[in-house]
Design an enzyme around this catalytic site. Structure first.
Site, PDB file in Angstrom:
ATOM      1  N   ARG A  38       0.827  -1.211   0.000  1.00  0.00           N
ATOM      2  CA  ARG A  38       0.000   0.000   0.000  1.00  0.00           C
ATOM      3  C   ARG A  38       0.861   1.261   0.000  1.00  0.00           C
ATOM      4  NH1 ARG A  38      -5.418  -0.831   3.650  1.00  0.00           N
ATOM      5  NH2 ARG A  38      -6.540  -1.940   2.011  1.00  0.00           N
ATOM      6  N   LYS A 199     -17.774 -15.801   2.455  1.00  0.00           N
ATOM      7  CA  LYS A 199     -19.200 -15.541   2.654  1.00  0.00           C
ATOM      8  C   LYS A 199     -19.908 -15.025   1.413  1.00  0.00           C
ATOM      9  CE  LYS A 199     -20.340 -14.002   7.130  1.00  0.00           C
ATOM     10  NZ  LYS A 199     -20.293 -12.793   7.978  1.00  0.00           N
ATOM     11  N   GLY A 352      -9.380  -8.172   0.048  1.00  0.00           N
ATOM     12  CA  GLY A 352      -8.214  -8.149   0.934  1.00  0.00           C
ATOM     13  C   GLY A 352      -7.439  -9.456   0.925  1.00  0.00           C
ATOM     14  N   GLY A 375     -12.872  -3.646   1.119  1.00  0.00           N
ATOM     15  CA  GLY A 375     -14.270  -3.230   1.239  1.00  0.00           C
ATOM     16  C   GLY A 375     -14.654  -2.189   0.195  1.00  0.00           C
TER      17      GLY A 375
HETATM   18  P1  ADP Z   1     -11.530 -11.367   0.101  1.00  0.00           P
HETATM   19  O1  ADP Z   1     -10.975 -10.711   1.358  1.00  0.00           O
HETATM   20  O2  ADP Z   1     -10.478 -11.593  -0.929  1.00  0.00           O
HETATM   21  O3  ADP Z   1     -12.730 -10.651  -0.421  1.00  0.00           O
HETATM   22  P2  ADP Z   1     -13.056 -13.216   1.666  1.00  0.00           P
HETATM   23  O4  ADP Z   1     -12.878 -12.315   2.823  1.00  0.00           O
HETATM   24  O5  ADP Z   1     -14.417 -13.349   1.091  1.00  0.00           O
HETATM   25  O6  ADP Z   1     -12.011 -12.832   0.509  1.00  0.00           O
HETATM   26  O7  ADP Z   1     -12.624 -14.704   2.031  1.00  0.00           O
HETATM   27  C1  ADP Z   1     -11.341 -15.028   2.432  1.00  0.00           C
HETATM   28  C2  ADP Z   1     -11.386 -16.241   3.327  1.00  0.00           C
HETATM   29  O8  ADP Z   1     -12.113 -17.300   2.743  1.00  0.00           O
HETATM   30  C3  ADP Z   1      -9.999 -16.798   3.605  1.00  0.00           C
HETATM   31  O9  ADP Z   1      -9.678 -16.569   4.951  1.00  0.00           O
HETATM   32  C4  ADP Z   1     -10.124 -18.284   3.287  1.00  0.00           C
HETATM   33  O10 ADP Z   1      -9.518 -19.108   4.261  1.00  0.00           O
HETATM   34  C5  ADP Z   1     -11.628 -18.489   3.305  1.00  0.00           C
HETATM   35  N1  ADP Z   1     -12.025 -19.660   2.525  1.00  0.00           N
HETATM   36  C6  ADP Z   1     -11.794 -19.936   1.245  1.00  0.00           C
HETATM   37  N2  ADP Z   1     -12.277 -21.128   0.908  1.00  0.00           N
HETATM   38  C7  ADP Z   1     -12.838 -21.661   2.007  1.00  0.00           C
HETATM   39  C8  ADP Z   1     -13.508 -22.884   2.302  1.00  0.00           C
HETATM   40  N3  ADP Z   1     -13.684 -23.823   1.371  1.00  0.00           N
HETATM   41  N4  ADP Z   1     -13.950 -23.072   3.567  1.00  0.00           N
HETATM   42  C9  ADP Z   1     -13.772 -22.133   4.505  1.00  0.00           C
HETATM   43  N5  ADP Z   1     -13.161 -20.949   4.292  1.00  0.00           N
HETATM   44  C10 ADP Z   1     -12.691 -20.716   3.064  1.00  0.00           C
HETATM   45 MG    MG Z   2     -11.904 -10.406   3.223  1.00  0.00          MG
END
Ligand code: ADP
Ligand code: MG
Length: 395
Positions: A38, A199, A352, A375
């Site tokens: 960053r 999620k 993130g 976000g």
């Molecule tokens: P980003 O920050 O890139 O938007 P998210 O916050 O939605 O991504 O999700 C990231 C998390 O999702 C990671 O901590 C990862 O461990 C978790 N994750 C990915 N696949 C699975 C899975 N099959 N079961 C549980 N958690 C998962």
């Molecule tokens: Mg995230």
């Protein structure tokens, strides 16, 4: 981009108040900077301003001090790190506003920089207190916002100051809006989205919005469990969002109505418990054991996704394909990052954790854009107006 940037105004001899997002991860024990992406991402803006004869009052928040001084969240180490990345002298103020800061700012000469203390030590920052904003604004002749990662928050240093000074975007802000905006407005086709992460409920609005633009939707990560369940498959102890079952069924139905393939995993890596030592086992999606949980996409799925990605002209990736923090379940995420890195297509990475994974693999430089805003990038892709962007001057 319909907002003015630093290239559209005369900055020579001006003192620029520059809002950056130096909210970098710190080692909880030593306070060392764990990832300086960053900081590096703002260098084009800072260098441009210095080269064009401006002096800089740089401000950022770090962490969540909630309006109080927290010693381990001081800006001084960040300021030192910045000094090692850029030519020019930087001094560090022990506060954000006040007589000392005003004097230090007024003494800046072209090419010099003053780093203010953590903005969130002051309660007026997050409450967007007009008086705090006015004090901050008094430190500059112009306001430059390069903090895309904080643009979804209406704070004193993002929105308040923009009411008091001529306000323009920095070059990082411009790049973020350009690449994320392209995904929404005029992607080169085929346009594929690769979505994963934990999620669905976090990403419903993005999914809906992207589906209006996409040619192919690839679903991995934890969210795949809910999609598989909605198709009637048993997913054992995998992540499941009961309340999103109806929503994902609707997404799949809309995809099929519009002729957009919604591609789910065909095989998965299952763990017998949710920890780093869990034993990884590959299973077809039709035969996930009752006591197992899906923790990554399987090898056939990697190949299937790769086939779709190779045919794409634009790829947007958000969400790791598995629990990439555990090496035994990191393969899907690693392989997708490697595939994207080699594509000719325009590749945009947001989120993130996804950015963290790509940076950790050393592949960030191979992507066209890795968003610095988690976000903020999601809110932007939902089609929301980001207050920090809205506050900037129109072209
Ligand atoms: P980003 O920050 O890139 O938007 P998210 O916050 O939605 O991504 O999700 C990231 C998390 O999702 C990671 O901590 C990862 O461990 C978790 N994750 C990915 N696949 C699975 C899975 N099959 N079961 C549980 N958690 C998962
Ligand atoms: Mg995230």
């Amino acid at each position: 981009m319909n907002k003015k940037t630093i290239r559209d105004i005369d900055v020579e001899g001006k003192r620029a108040l520059v809002r950056v997002d130096f909210n970098v991860p710190l080692d909880p024990d030593t306070g060392a900077i764990l990832d300086d992406s960053r900081i590096k991402a703002t260098l084009p803006t800072l260098t441009y301003l210095l080269d064009h004869g401006a002096s800089l009052v740089i401000c950022s928040h770090i962490g969540r001090p909630k309006g109080r001084v927290v010693e381990r969240l001081r800006m001084a180490p960040i300021s030192q790190h910045l000094a090692s990345c850029i030519a020019g002298s930087i001094s560090t103020a022990p506060e954000c506003v006040g007589d000392m800061v005003t004097t230090a700012a007024s003494r800046l000469r072209p090419g010099e920089m003053l780093m203010l203390e953590n903005l969130r030590f002051n309660p007026g920052e997050e409450s967007n207190d007009p008086e705090f904003a006015r004090c901050l604004a008094s430190l500059g002749d112009i306001f430059v916002n390069d903090a895309f990662g904080t643009a979804h928050r209406a704070h004193a240093s993002t929105v308040g100051v923009a009411r008091c000074l001529p306000a323009v975007a920095g070059l990082l802000m411009e790049k973020e809006l350009e690449f994320l905006g392209m995904a929404l407005e005029n992607p080169r086709r085929p346009f594929t989205a690769l979505l994963g992460g934990a999620k669905i409920s976090d990403k419903m609005a993005v999914l809906e919005r992207l589906l209006e633009r996409l040619d192919v939707l690839l679903i991995g990560g934890g969210m795949a469990g809910t999609f598989l369940k909605a198709k009637g498959l048993e997913i054992g102890g995998s992540l499941l969002e009961e309340e999103s079952l109806e929503f994902v069924s609707k997404i799949m139905a809309t995809g099929s109505d519009r002729g957009i393939p919604v591609v789910l995993p065909v095989d998965v890596v299952v763990g017998d418990s949710f920890d780093a030592d869990a034993t990884p086992e590959i299973h077809g999606v039709g035969d996930v054991p009752e006591d197992g949980q899906i923790m990554d996409i399987g090898p056939e799925t990697i190949d299937l996704f790769e086939e779709h990605l190779k045919k794409s002209e634009t790829v947007f990736w958000n969400g790791p394909m598995g629990v990439y923090e555990f090496p035994a379940f990191a393969q899907g995420t690693r392989r997708m990052a490697q595939v994207l890195a080699r594509l000719e297509a325009t590749t945009v990475v947001g989120g993130g954790s996804t950015a963290d994974a790509v940076i950790g693999l050393g592949l960030a430089g191979e992507m066209d854009h890795v968003s610095t805003g988690g976000g903020a990038s999601l809110e932007f892709l939902e089609g929301k107006i980001l207050p920090g962007v809205a506050a900037l001057m129109d072209r």
